[in-house]
Design a protein around this motif. Structure first.
Motif, mmCIF file in Angstrom:
data_model
loop_
_atom_site.group_PDB
_atom_site.id
_atom_site.type_symbol
_atom_site.label_atom_id
_atom_site.label_comp_id
_atom_site.label_asym_id
_atom_site.label_seq_id
_atom_site.Cartn_x
_atom_site.Cartn_y
_atom_site.Cartn_z
ATOM 1 N N ALA A 317 -13.752 2.295 -1.286
ATOM 2 C CA ALA A 317 -13.502 3.525 -0.737
ATOM 3 C C ALA A 317 -12.712 3.272 0.794
ATOM 4 N N GLY A 318 -13.520 2.433 1.387
ATOM 5 C CA GLY A 318 -12.861 2.065 2.648
ATOM 6 C C GLY A 318 -11.445 1.706 2.714
ATOM 7 N N ALA A 319 -11.136 0.366 1.802
ATOM 8 C CA ALA A 319 -9.897 0.115 1.692
ATOM 9 C C ALA A 319 -8.777 1.089 1.308
ATOM 10 N N ARG A 320 -9.202 2.085 0.370
ATOM 11 C CA ARG A 320 -8.417 3.018 -0.133
ATOM 12 C C ARG A 320 -8.026 4.049 1.063
ATOM 13 N N ARG A 321 -9.013 4.320 1.873
ATOM 14 C CA ARG A 321 -8.896 5.492 2.988
ATOM 15 C C ARG A 321 -7.964 4.526 4.053
ATOM 16 N N ILE A 322 -7.866 3.261 4.216
ATOM 17 C CA ILE A 322 -7.238 2.603 5.116
ATOM 18 C C ILE A 322 -5.627 2.389 4.891
ATOM 19 N N ILE A 323 -5.528 2.483 3.354
ATOM 20 C CA ILE A 323 -4.106 2.363 3.162
ATOM 21 C C ILE A 323 -3.515 3.530 3.088
ATOM 22 N N CYS A 356 -9.168 -5.006 -2.778
ATOM 23 C CA CYS A 356 -10.206 -4.493 -3.394
ATOM 24 C C CYS A 356 -10.166 -3.011 -3.574
ATOM 25 N N ALA A 357 -9.067 -2.298 -3.263
ATOM 26 C CA ALA A 357 -8.874 -0.726 -3.236
ATOM 27 C C ALA A 357 -8.819 -0.311 -4.833
ATOM 28 N N SER A 358 -8.465 -0.994 -5.491
ATOM 29 C CA SER A 358 -8.357 -0.732 -6.914
ATOM 30 C C SER A 358 -9.815 -0.667 -7.704
ATOM 31 N N GLN A 359 -10.779 -1.172 -7.155
ATOM 32 C CA GLN A 359 -12.160 -1.377 -7.833
ATOM 33 C C GLN A 359 -12.576 0.130 -7.787
ATOM 34 N N VAL A 360 -13.627 0.293 -8.633
ATOM 35 C CA VAL A 360 -14.099 1.531 -8.788
ATOM 36 C C VAL A 360 -15.735 1.329 -8.677
ATOM 37 N N GLY A 361 -16.394 2.395 -8.243
ATOM 38 C CA GLY A 361 -18.062 2.249 -8.059
ATOM 39 C C GLY A 361 -18.603 2.528 -9.444
ATOM 40 N N LYS A 379 -0.399 1.770 -6.897
ATOM 41 C CA LYS A 379 -0.196 1.908 -5.165
ATOM 42 C C LYS A 379 -0.339 0.606 -4.623
ATOM 43 N N LEU A 380 -1.483 -0.056 -5.115
ATOM 44 C CA LEU A 380 -1.255 -1.670 -4.328
ATOM 45 C C LEU A 380 -0.163 -2.308 -4.652
ATOM 46 N N ARG A 381 0.193 -2.207 -5.950
ATOM 47 C CA ARG A 381 1.504 -2.957 -6.422
ATOM 48 C C ARG A 381 2.727 -2.595 -5.609
ATOM 49 N N ALA A 382 2.622 -1.234 -5.370
ATOM 50 C CA ALA A 382 4.170 -0.733 -4.593
ATOM 51 C C ALA A 382 3.855 -1.346 -3.045
ATOM 52 N N GLU A 383 2.653 -1.398 -2.525
ATOM 53 C CA GLU A 383 2.289 -1.833 -1.145
ATOM 54 C C GLU A 383 2.652 -3.357 -1.127
ATOM 55 N N ARG A 384 2.248 -3.949 -2.137
ATOM 56 C CA ARG A 384 2.565 -5.354 -2.163
ATOM 57 C C ARG A 384 4.117 -5.822 -2.219
ATOM 58 N N GLU A 385 4.574 -4.983 -3.174
ATOM 59 C CA GLU A 385 6.295 -5.290 -3.201
ATOM 60 C C GLU A 385 6.939 -5.165 -1.808
ATOM 61 N N ALA A 386 6.446 -3.780 -1.345
ATOM 62 C CA ALA A 386 7.142 -3.482 -0.051
ATOM 63 C C ALA A 386 6.738 -4.507 1.119
ATOM 64 N N GLY A 387 5.646 -4.999 0.840
ATOM 65 C CA GLY A 387 5.170 -6.172 1.945
ATOM 66 C C GLY A 387 5.940 -7.411 1.280
ATOM 67 N N LEU A 388 6.312 -7.846 0.249
ATOM 68 C CA LEU A 388 7.090 -8.880 0.002
ATOM 69 C C LEU A 388 8.536 -8.857 0.660
ATOM 70 N N GLN A 389 9.087 -7.650 0.380
ATOM 71 C CA GLN A 389 10.208 -7.488 1.022
ATOM 72 C C GLN A 389 10.381 -7.617 2.529
ATOM 73 N N PHE A 390 9.209 -6.769 3.067
ATOM 74 C CA PHE A 390 9.158 -7.069 4.733
ATOM 75 C C PHE A 390 9.040 -8.423 5.211
ATOM 76 N N CYS A 391 8.228 -9.349 4.317
ATOM 77 C CA CYS A 391 8.073 -10.635 4.963
ATOM 78 C C CYS A 391 9.057 -11.509 4.543
ATOM 79 N N GLY A 392 10.059 -11.137 3.587
ATOM 80 C CA GLY A 392 11.218 -11.946 3.276
ATOM 81 C C GLY A 392 12.267 -11.814 4.243
#
Length: 648
Positions: A317-323, A356-361, A379-392
């Motif tokens: 839940a904390g990871a989701r709020r942070i994202i 761990c944002a995609s995990q549920v209680g 959502k996490l996949r979209a963030e990772r793909e955007a992150g890979l583009q930024f890092c590249g």
């Protein structure tokens, strides 16, 4: 409740008098006794003069006479009249006081609470300014500090933090200046736990005092044993409030985020603190705002990223709020904006904790869990793909500048993202700059380890982006790495860092993937020295079962000719394989080390000299032990090895 005795003979008419002075009591007292007109007028006018409403006066009289039902009706009518009058007065005086200075009812939401707090602080500023303009600066400062202490004390009492509340009320008379309030913080040490309550209370006393108090709380929180006491004193609540309100003060932001990080880790109440920080205190928003406001301050960036990591660790839940608060992007920007090794390392750890944002209680139903998991995986996949583009993009920029600190953090972030097999197809474009980084910084483990981790992930393949047509097969990843010349840098990393077990395991795994089923890649790997590097790794880390299994698999692919097998035998490969089979093969450990070892040794038995070397190293006893195991596959290949060794 009827009054039993009265002074000055002013008892109401309907209440019998029970005692008399200087005269005898009458034989009988009527309950409807008349009262002189002046007394009746005075009694009826008194409440009306006070309240200014006849309904209120009548209600009071009825209540005193015990007629409660009629009194309640009049009281409700009077309350409605009072509300209407109050609304009209507020509307009339709005122009005089201004919108922000108007009185408000008790807040019903965080937004109204914030608005009321802003109005209160505005009033305090004006009141203190009035004293200061009158030439009484000392009184202005004392008034300001004391009023802050009283207000926060009341709020902490309502929140249940009684120790802090009591301390604020008791100490407030001594707050004549900032120096008087903070003198005891000058020589504060981590072991001075007795000062925890007073230090926590100072977080409420304005920006200057709060900054010093935040440093003090951080100092005390360095000792894990004192974090629980600080939590009980309300430190987390006041820290979150101070960080959110004094966002322009870098000292307070760094110390406040650092103290929050410590309170949310390594203590019995860390889990509770993480939940409260995210769910009740809007901690994710405040910390992310600190990253935005102080983007160039390494101290704030390091501590804020550390606080995000602590809030997201094992807390979906904390990871989701942070994202949702853009924490993912802010951590990536911190890597580039602050070229500091500690900032980069902490930001990458925060990114890793957010995965761990995609995990549920456990409390969610099965349908809710599936929906939530699917939504957040996307959502996490979209963030990772955007992150890979930024890092590249940033990898290519900083590689030209040879900025090692930023490059190692970017590579670590990419290695975190490609753990998701669904985004590995996006990493193909990064293979070339990654290999360039490995060649530009030979022997630097913080460059080589994440780079080899990325290459291993890419050569594994097995990725399908759900909802898209992009598939990364193992062959595509292997071809990309081999075409870009990946064999040489991988083997060079193994030679430069022979004592790094994790790097050796990654490199051996990558060589196994590259050599499997591709004759051209086998030749390139052998020329780069892959056989010797692999056998050396086996000899150096005999207890690492995963490395041993990967190494046997790599040697099976590489040594498919007699010449290559001879090179392997000369470098000590046969004793290493048999030792690994003895240590890990028959012990029931998970994996296929025993089967792989038997298959490879059976291949070598085709040559007489190699077979003699295998017999000399005690392979027969290993084969017999495997033939008696419960693992049918290992049993099968153990018997096959026995037949190969017994051939003349």
């Amino acid at each position: 409740v009827p009054q039993m005795a009265y002074e000055d003979d002013e008892a109401p008419a309907d209440v019998p008098q029970m005692a008399y002075e200087d005269e005898e009591a009458p034989a009988e007292v009527a309950t409807t006794q008349r009262i002189d007109p002046p007394a009746e007028e005075e009694e009826s006018e008194l409440p009306q003069d006070i309240w200014g409403d006849q309904d209120v006066a009548d209600a009071i009289l009825l209540f005193e006479n015990g007629q409660f039902s009629r009194a309640a009706g009049l009281a409700k009518s009077a309350a409605m009249n009072c509300k209407q009058k109050a609304d009209s007065i507020l509307e009339r005086d709005k122009e005089l006081f201004g919108e922000d200075m108007m009185p408000r009812s008790r807040p019903t939401s965080a937004a109204s609470d914030a608005e009321q707090g802003d109005a209160w602080r505005t009033a305090m500023d004006k009141l203190a300014a009035a004293h200061e303009n009158a030439g009484d600066a000392e009184r202005a400062e004392a008034l300001y500090l004391r009023m802050l202490a009283w207000r926060e004390g009341a709020e902490q009492f309502e929140a249940g933090n009684f120790l802090v509340s009591e301390s604020l009320f008791e100490k407030s008379p001594s707050y004549r200046s900032v120096e008087d309030a903070t003198w005891f913080l000058q020589n504060l040490k981590p072991n001075d736990g007795h000062a925890a309550i007073e230090a926590v209370g100072l977080l409420a006393l304005g920006e200057e005092v709060a900054a010093k108090a935040a440093v003090a709380v951080w100092t005390l929180a360095l000792r894990p044993a004192q974090r629980e006491k600080l939590t009980e004193c309300g430190a987390l609540e006041l820290l979150a409030k101070a960080v959110a309100f004094h966002c322009e003060n870098p000292e307070l932001q760094a110390a406040g985020c650092g103290a929050i990080r410590l309170l949310c880790s390594s203590n019995r109440m860390a889990g509770r603190n993480r939940r409260h920080l995210i769910q009740r205190l809007s901690g994710a928003e405040a910390i992310c705002n600190a990253l935005r406001v102080h983007s160039q301050d390494p101290e704030v960036q390091r501590e804020a990223c550390g606080a995000l990591r602590a809030a997201a660790a094992k807390h979906p839940a904390g990871a989701r709020r942070i994202i949702e608060s853009d924490g993912f992007k802010l951590c990536l920007k911190a890597i580039v904006a602050c070229p500091d090794e500690a900032v980069g390392s902490t930001a990458c750890k925060a990114l890793s904790a957010m995965q761990c944002a995609s995990q549920v209680g456990f409390k969610s139903s099965e349908a809710q869990s599936e929906n939530l998991e699917a939504v957040w995986e996307a959502k996490l996949r979209a963030e990772r793909e955007a992150g890979l583009q930024f890092c590249g993009e940033k990898l290519r920029e900083r590689l030209a500048e040879r900025d090692q600190v930023v490059l190692q953090a970017l590579l670590t972030a990419v290695s975190i993202f490609v753990e998701d097999s669904n985004v590995r197809h996006r990493a193909l474009a990064l293979v070339e700059p990654i290999l360039a980084c490995m060649q530009a910084f030979p022997g630097f483990d913080k460059i080589q380890v994440p780079a080899c981790s990325i290459l291993w992930s890419v050569t594994v393949g097995n990725g399908l982006a759900v909802g898209a047509a992009s598939v990364l097969t193992r062959e595509e990843g292997v071809m990309k790495v081999a075409t870009c010349g990946g064999m040489g840098p991988i083997c060079q990393a193994m030679r430069d860092l022979p004592c790094h077990a994790y790097l050796q395991r990654l490199c051996v795994g990558a060589l196994r993937n590259l050599a499997y089923g591709n004759d051209r890649n086998k030749t390139l790997a052998v020329r780069a020295g892959a056989i010797t590097c692999t056998t050396t790794a086996m000899q150096r880390f005999p207890k690492d079962a995963k490395l041993q299994e990967q190494a046997i698999g790599a040697l099976t692919s590489l040594c498919d000719t007699l010449g290559r097998a001879t090179v392997m035998a000369r470098s000590g490969g046969i004793p290493s394989i048999i030792a690994a089979m003895k240590r890990h093969g028959a012990s029931g450990e998970p994996g296929h080390l025993a089967e792989l070892g038997c298959i490879f040794l059976c291949m070598l038995c085709d040559d007489q000299q190699l077979r003699q070397e295998i017999q000399k190293q005690g392979a027969m006893s290993v084969a017999k032990a495997l033939s008696r195991t419960n693992n049918l596959e290992a049993q099968k290949w153990g018997m096959e090895l026995m037949r190969g060794l017994m051939e003349a």
